[in-house]
Scaffold this motif. Structure first.
Motif, PDB file in Angstrom:
ATOM      1  N   PHE A  11       0.096   1.852  -8.340  1.00 52.77           N
ATOM      2  CA  PHE A  11      -1.053   2.943  -8.079  1.00 52.77           C
ATOM      3  C   PHE A  11      -1.003   4.452  -8.469  1.00 52.77           C
ATOM      4  O   PHE A  11      -1.636   5.180  -8.281  1.00 52.77           O
ATOM      5  CB  PHE A  11      -1.007   2.779  -6.579  1.00 52.77           C
ATOM      6  N   ASN A  12       0.228   4.588  -9.277  1.00 48.21           N
ATOM      7  CA  ASN A  12       0.475   5.848  -9.883  1.00 48.21           C
ATOM      8  C   ASN A  12      -0.179   6.224 -11.048  1.00 48.21           C
ATOM      9  O   ASN A  12      -0.179   5.537 -12.020  1.00 48.21           O
ATOM     10  CB  ASN A  12       1.723   5.889 -10.094  1.00 48.21           C
ATOM     11  N   LYS A  13      -1.340   7.208 -10.993  1.00 47.18           N
ATOM     12  CA  LYS A  13      -2.093   7.552 -12.152  1.00 47.18           C
ATOM     13  C   LYS A  13      -1.388   8.267 -13.141  1.00 47.18           C
ATOM     14  O   LYS A  13      -1.657   8.162 -14.137  1.00 47.18           O
ATOM     15  CB  LYS A  13      -3.057   8.573 -11.283  1.00 47.18           C
ATOM     16  N   GLU A  25      -8.487  -0.020  -7.693  1.00 46.58           N
ATOM     17  CA  GLU A  25      -7.944  -0.894  -6.767  1.00 46.58           C
ATOM     18  C   GLU A  25      -8.427  -2.433  -6.864  1.00 46.58           C
ATOM     19  O   GLU A  25      -7.752  -3.472  -6.814  1.00 46.58           O
ATOM     20  CB  GLU A  25      -7.817  -0.526  -5.406  1.00 46.58           C
ATOM     21  N   TYR A  69      -8.536   3.172  -5.668  1.00 51.16           N
ATOM     22  CA  TYR A  69      -7.315   3.242  -4.335  1.00 51.16           C
ATOM     23  C   TYR A  69      -7.306   4.873  -4.076  1.00 51.16           C
ATOM     24  O   TYR A  69      -7.773   5.703  -5.054  1.00 51.16           O
ATOM     25  CB  TYR A  69      -6.176   2.858  -4.856  1.00 51.16           C
ATOM     26  N   GLU A  70      -6.548   5.249  -3.137  1.00 55.21           N
ATOM     27  CA  GLU A  70      -6.572   6.786  -2.628  1.00 55.21           C
ATOM     28  C   GLU A  70      -6.081   7.783  -3.698  1.00 55.21           C
ATOM     29  O   GLU A  70      -6.303   8.563  -3.868  1.00 55.21           O
ATOM     30  CB  GLU A  70      -5.838   6.868  -1.394  1.00 55.21           C
ATOM     31  N   THR A  71      -5.120   7.049  -4.848  1.00 52.40           N
ATOM     32  CA  THR A  71      -4.628   7.821  -5.810  1.00 52.40           C
ATOM     33  C   THR A  71      -5.475   7.936  -7.141  1.00 52.40           C
ATOM     34  O   THR A  71      -5.249   8.821  -8.043  1.00 52.40           O
ATOM     35  CB  THR A  71      -3.222   7.271  -6.179  1.00 52.40           C
ATOM     36  N   ALA A  78       0.774  -1.129   0.026  1.00 57.08           N
ATOM     37  CA  ALA A  78      -0.174   0.061   0.128  1.00 57.08           C
ATOM     38  C   ALA A  78       0.885   1.456   0.041  1.00 57.08           C
ATOM     39  O   ALA A  78       0.995   1.783   1.085  1.00 57.08           O
ATOM     40  CB  ALA A  78      -1.093   0.135   1.134  1.00 57.08           C
ATOM     41  N   ASP A  79       1.407   1.600  -1.365  1.00 58.92           N
ATOM     42  CA  ASP A  79       2.383   2.670  -1.414  1.00 58.92           C
ATOM     43  C   ASP A  79       1.747   3.549  -2.313  1.00 58.92           C
ATOM     44  O   ASP A  79       2.035   3.052  -3.654  1.00 58.92           O
ATOM     45  CB  ASP A  79       3.786   2.234  -1.562  1.00 58.92           C
ATOM     46  N   PRO A  80       1.442   4.597  -2.251  1.00 55.93           N
ATOM     47  CA  PRO A  80       0.724   5.727  -3.269  1.00 55.93           C
ATOM     48  C   PRO A  80       1.779   5.817  -4.264  1.00 55.93           C
ATOM     49  O   PRO A  80       1.352   6.327  -5.500  1.00 55.93           O
ATOM     50  CB  PRO A  80       0.249   6.807  -2.467  1.00 55.93           C
ATOM     51  N   THR A  81       3.232   5.952  -3.824  1.00 57.45           N
ATOM     52  CA  THR A  81       4.177   6.020  -4.855  1.00 57.45           C
ATOM     53  C   THR A  81       4.505   5.100  -5.591  1.00 57.45           C
ATOM     54  O   THR A  81       5.269   5.281  -6.673  1.00 57.45           O
ATOM     55  CB  THR A  81       5.388   6.755  -4.284  1.00 57.45           C
TER      56      THR A  81
END
Length: 322
Positions: free
Chosen positions: A165-167, A209, A203-205, A158-161
């Protein structure tokens, strides 16, 4: 016999696997390109590749290279497909081949104009097992296809970077693992789905997910696909007919399947070698180029891209670079 020379654009994990596996008659891995010359040199040295380039464009105009293998993030696939085709190179591009059918149609039109081969590096279309299963299905002994189930769950940190998960580089489960599940499904469906139902959790980005997908075609065949980036699920595909069902474990590079009949008996089907998955892609592409034959899998690729366009539209998921 003519040798087909290959070059790689994008030197990440899949490119490293590709280079390590590369072992096909009449094909040579001649060059690797990165935006960083030191990285290209290190990659070339590791995999005994003769040439290294510190920018992609320089490699594209190397007259010795016939085929470009593109392994950049999804967001850059269409860009480098077009550049490669304009430079007169055949292209094998990692899945998902483009971000949309619009991008794919533009690339296909250019490939046709230039009389070049454009193919998606989708293992499912190249594994001998799936073609053997199609032959069995064609005998009619399993009867009418009724249902398909395909799941794929990958537990990503769970790593937004993280790129997954990188849009900004088209992260999300659909383009990364969902393309496998949809390729498996479309390979066995008798026709393109006409109904697409779905729900998705972002996901938060902002990327997808996890999602659930239901497909139905004019033949009244139904498929159910489950995807997640934050929970482990088995990569299992089930193709159910009136007279039995096929189970394929680890379907992206499968070499074995089981047919189970209504009376409880079963039959094991073996074909190919999972360890040679990437070489099956390389070999078919090489033969296409040598014999100037078109990519037979593009209708399947096009069909999957159409489904993904539909899903992202329903989810309201767009990317700034589209």
């Amino acid at each position: 016999m003519t040798t087909i020379n290959w070059g790689i654009i994008g030197l990440g994990d899949i490119a490293s696997s590709f280079a390590a596996a590369f072992n096909v008659e009449n094909a040579t891995l001649l060059a690797a390109a990165s935006r960083n010359l030191d990285k290209a040199n290190a990659f070339a040295e590791k995999h005994s590749i003769p040439k290294a380039y510190g920018n992609y464009e320089e490699m594209l105009f190397d007259p010795d290279i016939d085929v470009i293998y593109i392994a950049t993030p999804h967001s850059h696939h269409a860009q480098y497909i077009l550049k490669s085709l304009k430079a007169g190179k055949h292209v094998l591009c990692e899945k998902a081949i483009t971000m949309s059918n619009k991008e794919l149609d533009e690339a296909l039109a250019l490939a046709k104009e230039k009389e070049l081969v454009l193919t998606e590096a989708m293992t499912i279309y190249h594994m001998p097992l799936f073609h053997k299963l199609k032959d069995i299905i064609a005998t009619g002994k399993l009867g009418k296809l009724k249902m398909i189930q395909a799941s794929f769950g990958s537990l990503k940190e769970a790593d937004p970077t993280n790129r997954f998960f990188n849009k900004d580089i088209a992260g999300g489960a659909l383009l990364d693992i969902g393309v496998y599940a949809l390729a498996f499904t479309r390979f066995f469906l008798s026709s393109q789905p006409t109904e697409v139902l779905t729900t998705m959790n972002p996901y938060e980005t902002g990327v997808d997910e996890q999602s659930a997908i239901i497909l139905k075609n004019k033949d009244n065949e139904i498929a159910v696909v489950s995807l997640t980036f934050r929970a482990k699920m088995p990569k299992v595909g089930i193709v159910a007919f009136e007279n039995g069902y096929i189970t394929v474990q680890d379907y992206p590079r499968a070499s074995k399947a089981t047919i189970t009949y209504p009376d409880g008996t079963s039959e094991e089907i073996d074909a190919g070698d999972s360890a040679e998955a990437l070489n099956y892609e390389i070999d078919l592409m090489t033969q296409n180029v040598l014999h100037k034959t078109p990519n037979v899998n593009m209708p399947l690729t096009h069909g999957v891209m159409e489904i993904m366009d539909n899903l992202r539209e329903q989810w309201g998921l767009t990317y700034d670079f589209e």
